[in-house]
Design an enzyme around this catalytic site. Structure first.
Site, PDB file in Angstrom:
ATOM      1  N   SER A  28       0.827  -1.208   0.000  1.00 22.54           N
ATOM      2  CA  SER A  28       0.000   0.000   0.000  1.00 22.54           C
ATOM      3  C   SER A  28       0.857   1.253   0.000  1.00 22.54           C
ATOM      4  CB  SER A  28      -0.914   0.007   1.237  1.00 22.54           C
ATOM      5  OG  SER A  28      -0.160  -0.162   2.434  1.00 22.54           O
ATOM      6  N   ASP A  29       0.420   2.245  -0.770  1.00 21.57           N
ATOM      7  CA  ASP A  29       1.129   3.514  -0.834  1.00 21.57           C
ATOM      8  C   ASP A  29       0.116   4.627  -1.090  1.00 21.57           C
ATOM      9  OD1 ASP A  29       0.776   3.915  -3.746  1.00 21.57           O
ATOM     10  OD2 ASP A  29       2.236   2.292  -3.979  1.00 21.57           O
ATOM     11  N   TYR A  37      -1.180  -7.902  -5.646  1.00 19.21           N
ATOM     12  CA  TYR A  37      -0.027  -8.146  -6.505  1.00 19.21           C
ATOM     13  C   TYR A  37      -0.333  -9.279  -7.486  1.00 19.21           C
ATOM     14  CZ  TYR A  37       3.296  -5.115  -4.023  1.00 19.21           C
ATOM     15  OH  TYR A  37       3.967  -4.035  -3.517  1.00 19.21           O
ATOM     16  N   LYS A 225       7.002   4.915   2.462  1.00 19.66           N
ATOM     17  CA  LYS A 225       6.033   5.533   1.568  1.00 19.66           C
ATOM     18  C   LYS A 225       5.542   6.848   2.170  1.00 19.66           C
ATOM     19  CE  LYS A 225       5.977   2.143  -1.442  1.00 19.66           C
ATOM     20  NZ  LYS A 225       6.327   2.329  -2.863  1.00 19.66           N
ATOM     21  N   ASP A 253       9.223   7.614  -0.917  1.00 23.37           N
ATOM     22  CA  ASP A 253       8.588   7.269  -2.189  1.00 23.37           C
ATOM     23  C   ASP A 253       7.154   7.776  -2.183  1.00 23.37           C
ATOM     24  OD1 ASP A 253       7.635   6.143  -4.501  1.00 23.37           O
ATOM     25  OD2 ASP A 253       8.042   4.070  -3.952  1.00 23.37           O
ATOM     26  N   GLU A 279      11.397   9.522  -4.303  1.00 26.20           N
ATOM     27  CA  GLU A 279      11.106   8.676  -5.471  1.00 26.20           C
ATOM     28  C   GLU A 279       9.724   9.004  -6.034  1.00 26.20           C
ATOM     29  OE1 GLU A 279      10.478   3.855  -6.148  1.00 26.20           O
ATOM     30  OE2 GLU A 279      11.910   4.597  -4.656  1.00 26.20           O
ATOM     31  N   GLU A 308      10.165   3.241 -12.154  1.00 22.68           N
ATOM     32  CA  GLU A 308       9.329   2.044 -12.153  1.00 22.68           C
ATOM     33  C   GLU A 308       8.110   2.177 -13.060  1.00 22.68           C
ATOM     34  OE1 GLU A 308       6.442   1.356  -8.649  1.00 22.68           O
ATOM     35  OE2 GLU A 308       8.102   2.459  -7.744  1.00 22.68           O
ATOM     36  N   ASP A 331      13.012  -1.200 -14.179  1.00 24.44           N
ATOM     37  CA  ASP A 331      12.043  -2.203 -13.762  1.00 24.44           C
ATOM     38  C   ASP A 331      12.081  -3.326 -14.790  1.00 24.44           C
ATOM     39  OD1 ASP A 331       9.291  -2.572 -12.002  1.00 24.44           O
ATOM     40  OD2 ASP A 331       9.091  -3.370 -14.030  1.00 24.44           O
ATOM     41  N   ALA A 359      12.026  -3.053  -7.504  1.00 22.85           N
ATOM     42  CA  ALA A 359      11.704  -4.483  -7.428  1.00 22.85           C
ATOM     43  C   ALA A 359      10.534  -4.667  -6.467  1.00 22.85           C
ATOM     44  CB  ALA A 359      12.917  -5.298  -6.999  1.00 22.85           C
ATOM     45  N   GLY A 360      10.229  -5.927  -6.149  1.00 25.41           N
ATOM     46  CA  GLY A 360       9.081  -6.241  -5.315  1.00 25.41           C
ATOM     47  C   GLY A 360       8.045  -6.989  -6.134  1.00 25.41           C
TER      48      GLY A 360
END
Length: 448
Positions: A28-29, A37, A225, A253, A279, A308, A331, A359-360
């Site tokens: 979450s952001d 995902y 975040k 970010d 970011e 990204e 990315d 990444a992630g």
């Protein structure tokens, strides 16, 4: 060992695989409050008796995954039936044939769902090629001659910033010292940072617990975040800095939340926490906006990072030309696979900008580790001021998950791109009919 000279693509299948990460607010952001995902999971099969399959991934956060799946199905006729020698002996040419298809390119060109779908297909082809050669992708790339490397890249639209001859010069200059770096990579790995400690939806108790656990594991670089609420950002940054101190790095970010002037004003209230970078402070296509923010942040020693959500190498070229970023974040599944990412790495080297990959997600860590290790060995030839993102989610679903040791990615050993998922994980998480989703929908925990 199987040979590309005798092989051809027999079939291409694609699956809509989703994980219900929104239930725990993982990921979450400020812009994505409830991500599930997801992977567009492409499986390519050849006629070869061994090493006959390749597995590729593109990433999304739930709704819309089906759009990329459909795009892969549209791309499928361009791939099935092709000889492997035609693809891999001139991979840059084949890449251009796919992304510049006279009809499909109208939906881009080279951006959005069709470009990401192309990445899933091409990622599967890279996995297949490395399996046939019996090497992990990072080693497949590292063992290529400079001429072979540039042969997989399409340099169109880049000549005003980077020529093919300049790319060759970069690669040739690093070859004599590559062996020493490879030994260091094998022993020490590639430095990483963690985002797993500070998702926006986490409570303070979870933040504190995760920071303390990460410190015990040896992490020294942390990302949080920001962007939804300034007072909350300051409170959370205070909590995190209290836990990790100021000897460790903190990155922030915003996931593209702000307008340009809003970003500058907001970040001036956060500079006291000494973030290494901010970011995605604004829209990913706003090159001049990033440049304006970067200029405003320089007196505060805060770099701008992005990548990204950058659609293609042209956007990266402009970001570099306009001095808009201090950290470039490739990315593995947003642009056109490894082919395009190599062009971006070479651009970053030309402009002397550090690459710190995003990444992630689902399989992004597994893939991008190969690319950044190639960068270290053959392009930038350094890890100074660089680190690769790590997120501790969903690795258990992969045949060869990433290995982190002392907060570093350790080089994958098995042939391929580390993209193959466990069959039961795929089947259980196919949307909406896999067992996991069928149970969640029937129980009313999620809606279809």
């Amino acid at each position: 060992m199987a040979s590309i000279e005798s092989g051809f693509i027999k079939s291409l299948d694609v699956y809509d695989v989703r994980f219900p990460t929104s239930l725990q607010l993982h990921g979450s952001d400020a812009m994505h409050k409830d991500p599930d995902y997801s992977a567009v999971y492409t499986v390519i099969e050849t006629n070869l008796a061994e090493n006959s399959k390749g597995f590729g991934i593109a990433f999304s956060v739930g709704r819309g995954n089906e759009i990329m799946v459909k795009a892969v199905e549209v791309i499928r006729p361009m791939v099935v039936g092709q000889k492997l020698s035609y693809i891999f002996n001139n991979f840059g040419k084949f890449w251009r044939e796919i992304v510049q298809d006279g009809q499909l390119r109208w939906l881009g060109p080279e951006k959005g769902a069709t470009h990401m779908a192309t990445a899933s297909v091409l990622n599967a082809l890279w996995d297949l090629w490395a399996r046939i050669e019996g090497k992990p992708v990072w080693k497949l790339l590292a063992d290529m001659t400079p001429e072979q490397v540039v042969n997989v890249v399409d340099f169109s639209y880049l000549s005003d910033a980077l020529t093919k001859d300049e790319a060759l010069d970069i690669l040739k200059a690093n070859k004599p010292t590559q062996a020493g770096r490879e030994q260091k990579l094998l022993s020490d790995g590639y430095p990483a940072y963690t985002t797993s400690t500070a998702w926006l939806g986490y409570t303070d108790e979870i933040l504190i617990e995760k920071c303390r656990t990460a410190l015990k594991e040896g992490w020294t670089k942390f990302k949080m975040k920001v962007g939804a609420d300034l007072a909350d950002d300051r409170r959370r940054a205070t909590v995190i800095r209290r836990e990790i101190g100021y000897d460790n790095d903190l990155m922030m970010d915003a996931n593209g939340r702000w307008d340009v002037e809003e970003a500058i004003t907001w970040m001036k209230h956060l500079t006291e926490y000494k973030p290494l970078w901010i970011e995605e402070p604004t829209h990913p296509d706003d090159v001049l906006g990033h440049a304006r923010i970067a200029e405003a942040m320089r007196p505060h020693d805060v770099g701008v990072a992005t990548g990204e959500c950058c659609s293609n190498r042209v956007i990266f070229k402009q970001l570099l030309q306009s001095n808009a970023i201090k950290f470039l974040q490739i990315d593995s599944a947003r642009v056109g696979s490894i082919n395009e990412n190599i062009a971006i790495l070479l651009l970053a080297k030309k402009f002397n900008v550090a690459v710190c990959p995003h990444a992630g997600g689902v399989g992004l860590c597994e893939m991008v580790q190969h690319i950044i290790m190639f960068d270290y060995l053959c392009v930038s030839a350094t890890t100074a001021g660089r680190c690769c993102e790590f997120v501790d989610h969903l690795h258990e679903h992969f045949i060869e998950p990433v290995v982190i040791k002392h907060a570093c990615y350790m080089p994958p050993k098995n042939p391929g791109y580390s993209t193959e998922m466990k069959e039961n994980s795929v089947q259980d998480h196919i949307y909406p009919d896999g067992q996991v989703w069928a149970e969640l929908i029937s129980s009313g925990k999620v809606s279809k």
